[in-house]
Design an enzyme around this catalytic site. Structure first.
Site, short mmCIF file in Angstrom:
data_model
loop_
_atom_site.label_atom_id
_atom_site.label_comp_id
_atom_site.label_asym_id
_atom_site.label_seq_id
_atom_site.Cartn_x
_atom_site.Cartn_y
_atom_site.Cartn_z
N LYS A 95 -43.62 -26.23 25.71
CA LYS A 95 -44.60 -25.25 26.23
C LYS A 95 -43.82 -24.06 26.77
CE LYS A 95 -48.48 -25.22 29.54
NZ LYS A 95 -49.19 -26.05 30.52
N SER A 171 -54.02 -25.91 29.96
CA SER A 171 -53.25 -24.81 29.41
C SER A 171 -52.23 -25.23 28.35
CB SER A 171 -52.52 -24.09 30.54
OG SER A 171 -51.73 -24.99 31.25
N SER A 195 -53.86 -29.83 32.93
CA SER A 195 -53.40 -29.06 31.77
C SER A 195 -52.65 -29.81 30.70
CB SER A 195 -52.55 -27.89 32.26
OG SER A 195 -53.39 -26.91 32.83
#
Lengths: 533, 479, 102
Positions: A95, A171, A195
């Site tokens: 990420k 996210s 997330s």
């Protein structure tokens, strides 16, 4: 079966045994990425043809050269008889909120569009040392602010591999999408209010939020420092356990990282669930949504198929010998989002103070009068709406001059949420639970642009997950079925401090006992298409 | 004109002399370094980094708190103070807001006239230093070398009443900081920085009126001067019907003038909250006790003891307790000497002090140890060497690092005590100075000094002056 | 039950404090969302707090490795840090001057 469909455990085993080369595995992964991912996310607006719109778009940046060097190193170690690590040759995506030395790390924000960190985040370093291949940085909500990955400044934002008109969640949407689309076997994500778990549920993969402090936060660009947790995303429980093994542990560079010893998470999976006390709570069957005028919280039902999946999971576990304990009260759950609004925004606003165009990243190209002007313009141009909103909210809620003491109050309510769980897990208490079983989300993946812009509705998609963040507890989302539209359903196990072994055990038992269920043979839409390889 | 009282509070920032910065492992002292060479991702505020507390900063902070008679807090917390400024890379400073390392405390000021004023401490906490900036052709340039250095901020209650008292406070504070070894406290290097808060009121009033804050006072003299100027300005202002406005003032040392910097009306909202990247600082009872035990006898106590125990004058005691190294040296030398302390103090305050100045060395840096000094003094007192020889030995020992007795032996510096040898020398001198002998015998007895000088020259200074005079007189008065 | 709301004036103050600059459109949108979020936050003010509850900062009781030893460990490449700056001059980070500074 092609190599990119292998689990991480399988890849590592084959590579370590010399049966597969890391290079072969890498090529398969790159091939899949080229087939399904489409254009990587970019700052400048891209016009996409309809075919492109149907791609995954998980990545912001591929790191092919790096991955090749890493693959060669793994293969060299194998030939030389050296230990290549427990994740030898396993393709991994990161990420883009974790720093990787010398490679642009953007946080999906214009304000860091060209930032090349001079150091690598600890969990990323651990993956590298374990022999993993870093395929690249995947897209996310800007600074992890969001639950759909739509707020990224790098477009197009990721799509859900199960139905590309739907969001992958957020996210860590790029992470879960890249794993679900079989582009990589594992991804390193972060979970602050859900997330990792929410997008994992939306994308039909496993997403684990470890105990706070279990994995070092050094190199994780902070959103909410007291809630942020790096964690693994994988296609099955064993892979998640393997990845956790590689990244867990104390770090002298992170004062909040824990010295509590790690355990053997893979070994723990075999222990089964006989006698395991699994709790169900009536406080996780509804959303408590506010009225914008009056602030009154009222109940909203969650998607029926999701509730049913949870109950089904309970009965599967009961058949395996677990004890299902119903009606476990966790009464402060309804305050988890209000508390989250306060705590996370106060910390976020402060954490984002450092982005001012002085030291790194974006600086406004416009002529400015003075430094204050420079900073204002830089931040105005560099941050997206959601970031600005969080900053403003954070300033308001922590301000002595303007606001009632929201922050102090929120920390107390947070303690009450924690206490709910302590009571539930208390070995001398009424319920004496080992794990709590809940839905991960209230709905399956919503359509692109359906919720984006309605920040309260968006935040409430985390209501089932955020309590574990407040309490610091480990929690895992596990695929629990598909709804009528073939969109994935996630079920969640929450455990006591540092008992990742318990929640992984429960998830594993459920996973293995349901291998033959019909929904497991359905694949994400993008993988069902005939794609040129 | 009414009778006004000046009310002063001082805010000091003390740079601790740890090896490394408070939250990262860069060096704490980078005075000599080129800009931005003593930095790392942590102290330059990069994204993703985290602070890690330096144990020595806690230790020294607690030691200072104990030395200031403050209560050392067993649990203290760090907080974030949020604001934008180019020298603050994270956009917040990590400091201690409501649960700092020290609570309360005071410093007893020993004024030159003998009075003692107790200055109470309002706040004592740890925090990180900011970087440095300078203006260059309209650009502000930033250097983070100093960013993250550990500071103790100490704020007094408004207990001071004059520029002189403020100066005394700083002098004593500086002495204390060096004494207990927590800071070099060199104001020119920014180890000890001071802001002064000044207000006035009618004498007898208990009210605290509007105060102004004077910044950029970089020396003890500057503090004294600036306060005197500002109190004059305020009195004149009030006397002419004006009102004191809460301004920040800047002191220009070159011109001796104060200038307005900015109004303090709008206080910034720093939005303090607990630093989530750090855990509470915990000191056990044991650890606190150990820290307190580490505290040496402090300067005021030692000065009093020196006066009592060694019979030193207040002046001498003051000089000898200015510096801890010097006073330790003195005590060791006295113990070694075993005789009257005043003799040792005389040697130290005169000849040794001169040597230290010439060489630019402190007492603790000398190769001439207290034991060596004691040996020299003993030899002089016993008449083994002359005082002149003794003085020259100071430098000889310092340079050669050899024991004084050894040097005396090797160079034959001992006083010629043997009367026969001396008598022989004297007779040679007399034989060579027949004219002067005649003059003396003719009545010019003042020539005795000259004869003594000649004997000294002939013996290389080793003749015992007293004995020489005796023998000379004896021989000269012979017919 | 009425809940506190942020006025447009207060909003502008916050924008200044946050060192941001917004278009009218952005301001309108963000203010609306902030007040919607406040309606959720409002619940916190209504929660009856347990008498003995203490604020918690991390949820769990963190057991870290404690403060570090005071040993110098220089960062190997400080030049890399400076190299990322938008503007430098003579080895220092360069910015326009602060308005109204001395």
């Amino acid at each position: 079966m092609s190599l990119n469909q292998l689990s991480a455990l399988e890849v590592a085993a084959h590579v370590r045994a010399g049966e597969l080369s890391a290079r072969e595995v890498l090529e398969a992964s790159l091939s899949q990425i080229r087939a399904v991912d489409g254009q990587p996310g970019r700052l400048d607006k891209q016009q996409l043809d309809p075919a492109e719109e149907q791609k995954v778009h998980a990545f912001i940046r591929l790191t092919e050269d790096l991955a090749h060097r890493q693959a060669d190193e793994v293969d060299r170690k194998i030939s030389a008889g050296e230990d290549p690590g427990i994740l030898a040759g396993v393709p991994v995506s990161i990420k883009d909120i974790f720093t990787l030395q010398g490679v642009e790390t953007t946080a999906a924000s214009r304000i860091l569009y060209n930032f090349k960190p001079p150091y690598t985040a600890t969990p990323v370093q651990k993956l590298i040392e374990a022999g993993a291949l870093i395929l690249g940085k995947v897209n996310l909500d800007e600074f992890t602010f969001g639950s759909s990955s739509e707020s990224s400044a790098f477009k197009p934002t990721p799509n859900n591999p199960w139905n590309t008109s739907h969001v992958p969640g957020g996210s860590s949407g790029g992470s879960t999408a890249s794993v679900a689309a079989e582009e990589v076997a594992l991804s390193l994500g972060t979970d602050t209010g859900g997330s990792i778990r929410q997008p994992a549920a939306f994308c039909g993969v496993v997403g684990l939020k470890p105990t706070y402090g279990r994995v070092s936060r050094y190199g994780l660009m902070a959103f909410s420092s007291s809630l942020d947790c790096p964690g693994p995303i994988a296609r099955n429980i064993s892979d998640a356990a393997l990845m956790l093994q590689a990244i867990a542990g104390t770090d002298p560079k992170d004062s909040t990282s824990s010295v509590v010893p790690t355990s053997n998470y893979l070994e723990a999976l075999k222990e089964g669930v006989k006698g395991l006390r699994v709790g169900l709570s009536p406080d996780y069957t509804h959303l408590f949504y506010p009225d914008f005028e009056t602030g009154e919280l009222s109940l909203e039902s969650i998607q029926k198929e999701i509730s049913e999946s949870v109950l089904h999971a309970a009965s599967v576990l009961a058949d395996l010998g677990a004890e299902i304990v119903e009606k476990v009260p966790l009464p402060n759950t309804k305050y988890s989002i209000p508390t989250y609004f306060v705590v996370s925004r106060v910390e976020a606003a402060s954490n984002l103070h450092r982005f001012d165009g002085v030291k790194y990243g974006y600086r406004t190209p416009v002529e400015v009068e003075d430094l204050q002007d420079l900073i204002r313009r830089t931040r105005a141009e560099g941050f997206g709406s959601e970031a600005k909103l969080r900053i403003l909210m954070g300033m308001y809620l922590s301000s002595e001059g303007f606001a009632a003491n929201y922050y102090q109050r929120a920390l107390k309510v947070r303690a009450m949420i924690r206490r709910d769980f302590e009571r539930a897990f208390d070995p001398h208490g009424e319920h004496r639970l080992d794990v709590v079983l809940t839905p991960t989300t209230a709905t399956t993946a919503f359509k692109r642009n359906d919720v984006f812009g309605n920040t309260v509705r968006m935040q409430y998609s985390d209501q089932m997950t955020v309590s574990a963040n407040h309490a610091g507890l480990p929690a895992v989302s596990v695929p629990g079925g598909l709804d009528a539209d073939n969109l994935p359903i996630g079920i969640q196990f929450i455990g006591p401090d540092f008992r990742e072994d318990l929640i992984l055990r429960a998830g594993y038992a459920y996973e293995q006992a349901t291998l033959d269920e019909a929904w497991r043979s359905v694949r994400p839409a993008i993988l069902r298409q005939e794609v040129a390889k | 004109m009414k009778d006004y009282e000046v009310v002063i509070g001082l805010e000091t920032h003390i740079q601790l002399n740890t090896q490394t910065k408070i939250f990262c492992s860069c060096k704490a002292d980078s005075w000599e370094a080129a800009p931005n060479t003593n930095i790392c991702p942590v102290c330059s505020g990069m994204p993703g980094v985290l602070p890690v507390l330096n144990s020595a900063a806690i230790h020294k902070g607690a030691l200072l708190a104990a030395a200031m008679h403050a209560e050392v807090n067993p649990v203290s917390y760090f907080d974030r103070k949020n604001y934008f400024y180019p020298d603050l890379p994270k956009g917040y400073q990590i400091t201690q807001f409501d649960e700092p390392i020290g609570k309360g405390g005071y410093l007893d000021l020993h004024m030159p006239d003998g009075a003692i004023r107790r200055v109470r401490i309002h706040k004592l906490h740890l925090e990180e230093d900011a970087g440095k900036t300078k203006l260059d052709h309209g650009l502000r340039l930033v250097d983070f070398n100093r960013c993250g250095v550990p500071l103790v901020e100490m704020v007094t209650e408004p207990d001071l009443r004059s520029g002189e008292e403020a100066a005394q406070y700083l002098i004593q504070l500086r002495q204390l900081l060096r004494w207990i070894g927590v800071s070099e406290a060199d104001m020119e290097r920014g180890h000890l920085r001071c802001d002064a808060n000044v207000s006035i009121r009618e004498r007898g009033s208990q009210v605290l009126n509007t105060k102004t804050e004077i910044k950029n006072v970089n020396s003890i003299d500057a503090v004294r001067q600036a306060i005197i100027e500002e109190s004059k300005r305020q009195i004149e202002l009030v006397e002419s019907g004006g009102k004191v406005v809460s301004y920040t003032l800047d002191w220009d040392a070159d011109t001796g003038k104060l200038s307005m910097m900015r109004s303090k009306e709008t206080e910034a909202d720093y939005r303090y909250f607990r630093e989530p990247d750090l855990l509470p600082v915990v000191l056990t009872e044991e650890e606190i006790a150990r820290i307190k035990a580490e505290l040496p006898e402090l300067p005021p106590e030692r000065k009093a003891r020196f006066e009592m125990e060694y019979g030193l004058s207040a002046y001498d005691a003051e000089i000898l307790t200015e510096d801890r190294g010097l006073s330790d040296y003195f005590e060791t030398a006295v113990a070694s000497f075993g005789g009257e302390a005043k003799i040792v103090s005389n040697w130290m305050m005169n000849d040794l002090s001169r040597l230290m100045n010439d060489l630019g060395k402190t007492a603790s840096e000398l190769a001439l140890t207290p034991a060596f000094l004691a040996q020299i003094i003993r030899m002089v007192e016993d008449g083994k060497i002359t005082a002149a020889t003794g003085k020259s030995l100071l430098r000889k020992v310092e340079e050669s690092r050899r024991e004084p007795a050894q040097i005396v032996e090797a160079e034959g510096l001992a006083v010629i005590a043997d009367s026969d040898a001396l008598r022989e020398q004297i007779q040679s001198v007399l034989a060579a100075s027949t004219a002067e002998v005649e003059s003396f015998r003719a009545g010019k007895e003042s020539l005795l000094g000259w004869f003594v000088g000649q004997v000294m020259r002939a013996t290389g200074g080793k003749a015992d002056p007293k004995r020489t005079r005796e023998i000379l007189l004896e021989l000269l008065r012979q017919k | 039950m009425s809940i506190s709301k942020i006025s447009p004036e207060l909003f502008q103050k916050l924008v200044g404090l946050a060192a941001l600059e917004l278009t009218d459109e952005e301001s309108a949108y963000l203010l609306t969302e902030m007040n919607h979020q406040l309606s959720s936050v409002n619940a916190l003010l209504q929660v009856p707090l347990d008498a003995d509850i203490q604020p918690t900062l991390h949820g769990i009781q963190c057991q870290g490795s404690g403060p570090r030893a005071d040993v110098w460990q220089p960062f190997p490449t400080p030049s890399e840090i400076l190299a990322g700056a938008p503007e430098t001059e003579a080895g220092m980070f360069a910015v326009p001057d602060v308005k109204g500074a001395k």
